[in-house]
Enzyme design. Sequence first.
Site, PDB file in Angstrom:
ATOM      1  N   GLU A   1      27.026 -20.278  10.296  1.00 38.45           N
ATOM      2  CA  GLU A   1      25.067 -20.148  10.663  1.00 38.45           C
ATOM      3  C   GLU A   1      24.700 -21.650  11.364  1.00 38.45           C
ATOM      4  O   GLU A   1      24.271 -21.397  12.320  1.00 38.45           O
ATOM      5  CB  GLU A   1      24.565 -18.816  10.650  1.00 38.45           C
ATOM      6  CG  GLU A   1      24.268 -19.266   8.992  1.00 38.45           C
ATOM      7  CD  GLU A   1      23.078 -18.835   8.238  1.00 38.45           C
ATOM      8  OE1 GLU A   1      21.965 -18.306   8.479  1.00 38.45           O
ATOM      9  OE2 GLU A   1      23.650 -17.710   7.703  1.00 38.45           O
TER      10      GLU A   1
ATOM     11  N   GLU B   1      28.807 -14.566   1.694  1.00 37.41           N
ATOM     12  CA  GLU B   1      28.344 -15.549   2.979  1.00 37.41           C
ATOM     13  C   GLU B   1      27.859 -17.083   2.546  1.00 37.41           C
ATOM     14  O   GLU B   1      26.578 -16.806   1.546  1.00 37.41           O
ATOM     15  CB  GLU B   1      27.370 -14.476   3.517  1.00 37.41           C
ATOM     16  CG  GLU B   1      26.864 -15.276   5.176  1.00 37.41           C
ATOM     17  CD  GLU B   1      25.942 -14.771   6.031  1.00 37.41           C
ATOM     18  OE1 GLU B   1      25.572 -14.769   7.260  1.00 37.41           O
ATOM     19  OE2 GLU B   1      26.353 -13.603   5.645  1.00 37.41           O
TER      20      GLU B   1
ATOM     21  N   GLU C   1      25.015  -8.066  13.156  1.00 44.90           N
ATOM     22  CA  GLU C   1      23.988  -7.747  12.316  1.00 44.90           C
ATOM     23  C   GLU C   1      22.776  -7.448  12.880  1.00 44.90           C
ATOM     24  O   GLU C   1      22.077  -7.464  13.235  1.00 44.90           O
ATOM     25  CB  GLU C   1      23.831  -9.396  11.468  1.00 44.90           C
ATOM     26  CG  GLU C   1      22.701  -9.638  10.222  1.00 44.90           C
ATOM     27  CD  GLU C   1      22.501 -10.889  10.239  1.00 44.90           C
ATOM     28  OE1 GLU C   1      22.117 -11.215   8.583  1.00 44.90           O
ATOM     29  OE2 GLU C   1      22.892 -11.928  10.513  1.00 44.90           O
TER      30      GLU C   1
ATOM     31  N   ASP D   1      26.371 -18.407  14.935  1.00 35.48           N
ATOM     32  CA  ASP D   1      24.906 -17.755  15.643  1.00 35.48           C
ATOM     33  C   ASP D   1      25.418 -18.292  17.261  1.00 35.48           C
ATOM     34  O   ASP D   1      24.471 -19.523  17.544  1.00 35.48           O
ATOM     35  CB  ASP D   1      23.510 -18.903  15.046  1.00 35.48           C
ATOM     36  CG  ASP D   1      22.796 -17.453  15.516  1.00 35.48           C
ATOM     37  OD1 ASP D   1      23.132 -17.691  16.797  1.00 35.48           O
ATOM     38  OD2 ASP D   1      22.211 -17.301  14.669  1.00 35.48           O
TER      39      ASP D   1
ATOM     40  N   ASP E   1      24.660 -12.449   0.843  1.00 31.18           N
ATOM     41  CA  ASP E   1      24.511 -13.564   1.192  1.00 31.18           C
ATOM     42  C   ASP E   1      23.866 -14.842   0.481  1.00 31.18           C
ATOM     43  O   ASP E   1      22.880 -14.339   0.166  1.00 31.18           O
ATOM     44  CB  ASP E   1      23.984 -13.111   2.362  1.00 31.18           C
ATOM     45  CG  ASP E   1      23.487 -14.407   3.578  1.00 31.18           C
ATOM     46  OD1 ASP E   1      23.975 -15.654   2.621  1.00 31.18           O
ATOM     47  OD2 ASP E   1      22.805 -14.452   4.121  1.00 31.18           O
TER      48      ASP E   1
ATOM     49  N   HIS F   1      26.523 -14.276  13.631  1.00 28.63           N
ATOM     50  CA  HIS F   1      25.188 -13.901  13.131  1.00 28.63           C
ATOM     51  C   HIS F   1      24.375 -13.914  13.986  1.00 28.63           C
ATOM     52  O   HIS F   1      24.532 -14.588  14.970  1.00 28.63           O
ATOM     53  CB  HIS F   1      24.717 -15.615  12.332  1.00 28.63           C
ATOM     54  CG  HIS F   1      24.114 -15.260  11.716  1.00 28.63           C
ATOM     55  ND1 HIS F   1      22.888 -16.575  11.992  1.00 28.63           N
ATOM     56  CD2 HIS F   1      23.761 -14.926  10.730  1.00 28.63           C
ATOM     57  CE1 HIS F   1      21.930 -16.101  10.302  1.00 28.63           C
ATOM     58  NE2 HIS F   1      22.176 -14.891  10.411  1.00 28.63           N
TER      59      HIS F   1
ATOM     60  N   LYS G   1      20.346  -9.907  -0.052  1.00 25.21           N
ATOM     61  CA  LYS G   1      20.705 -11.519  -0.006  1.00 25.21           C
ATOM     62  C   LYS G   1      20.324 -12.026  -1.903  1.00 25.21           C
ATOM     63  O   LYS G   1      20.419 -11.105  -1.924  1.00 25.21           O
ATOM     64  CB  LYS G   1      19.026 -11.721   0.028  1.00 25.21           C
ATOM     65  CG  LYS G   1      18.470 -11.594   1.336  1.00 25.21           C
ATOM     66  CD  LYS G   1      19.661 -13.318   2.028  1.00 25.21           C
ATOM     67  CE  LYS G   1      19.104 -12.950   4.141  1.00 25.21           C
ATOM     68  NZ  LYS G   1      19.830 -13.759   4.495  1.00 25.21           N
TER      69      LYS G   1
END
Length: 389
Positions: free
Chosen positions: A255, A229, A342, A278, A203, A305, A174
């Site tokens: 997502e 991302e 994921e 997603d 991300d 996602h 992240k």
Amino acid sequence: MKIDRIETYILKVPLGSERFFSSQAEFPERNSFLVKLTSTDGLVGWGEGGQYGPAEPVKTCVDEVLGPKLLAMPDAAPGLVWETLYAHTRDFGQKGTYIEAMSALDIALWDLTGKSLGVPVSTLMGGRFRDSVRAYGTGGYYTSTTFDPVADVAALQTEMERYASTGFTMLKVKIGLLPVRQDAARITAVRKALGDDFSLLADANHAYNASTAVLMGRTLEREGFELFEEPVPPEDREGYARVRAALDVPIAGGEAEYTRFGFRDFIGGGCVDIVQPDICVCGGISEVMKISALASARNLRVVPHVWGSGIALSAGLQVCSALPLAPFAYEPVPLQNEPVIEFDRTRNPLRDELLTTPFTLQDGRVLVPGGPGLGVEVNPDTLERYRVG
């Protein structure tokens, strides 16, 4: 197939001292919304939605608006139900809560249909290209909103090394909460800890404007990251295109996009190299099939996602198993042309305890369930333990 009963569940698990942060929010709990459909012949299907924000509005959509409409339908085939419910709510529900609710119902209907025919969802989608999917572990979240250049970096390196020691060959970190210079130090530290040959992704959870994203992307390029991302907010399609044009690292997103209509414009705007619907948000399996067709027409990769319970993960695995290589090559290369899944590593009993047979990592991959429908069964004790509504 006709639906006889609809049951809805809000699940929540407080995280206590294990709370964490992304660039956008603190996560003091894990939550989700599940729907259980029972057909007139006694079969049960499970679906999931509403795990991004409060689950209560999604539950209300099913209980008060969509559910009664579904119960009245003589034929509950997934495609028929999706188009009927979307048309019914088009004037007020093209994105967000209503589509999340439709996602949960749609996944449950695919689960039911597979069970009624005795085949996995992947078979209904056209067949499997693979029986297991390479997994990338999602970690490297922030434990606070401050930054200690020594302690925090060391803890991050230890965390990512621990994931790698369990068999992951691909990990996602992240970024976006801290100033670019501090996040760049985290990125560099992870690469140093895992070595040049390890597959790394990043991300930002749409933390940047285009110019800042490009600045951050230069570090990702230098450190050989394979995916960037959500560099900018989902509404900023011009920003996405600008970032993609300026960087060589593949840009991913989607997502926070909904239905084939949203992805038509997202893909058409030249926003991404990797499309990330997603399944529990964008409209369910029915819409993911259409979104995947749009991506295929542009020679783009699809990497669903996943952020939710074991139901969300099982749906993601079924979809990933049925996606072709994009583009086709004689040998599949995970992420380069083969879908990956994921596999979030933050504490989540809704993922790890909800199913009677939890998912595990085997040689860096997760097996796709082979039973009918989603191929999983819900543990009723776990369901009641974490149910709050």
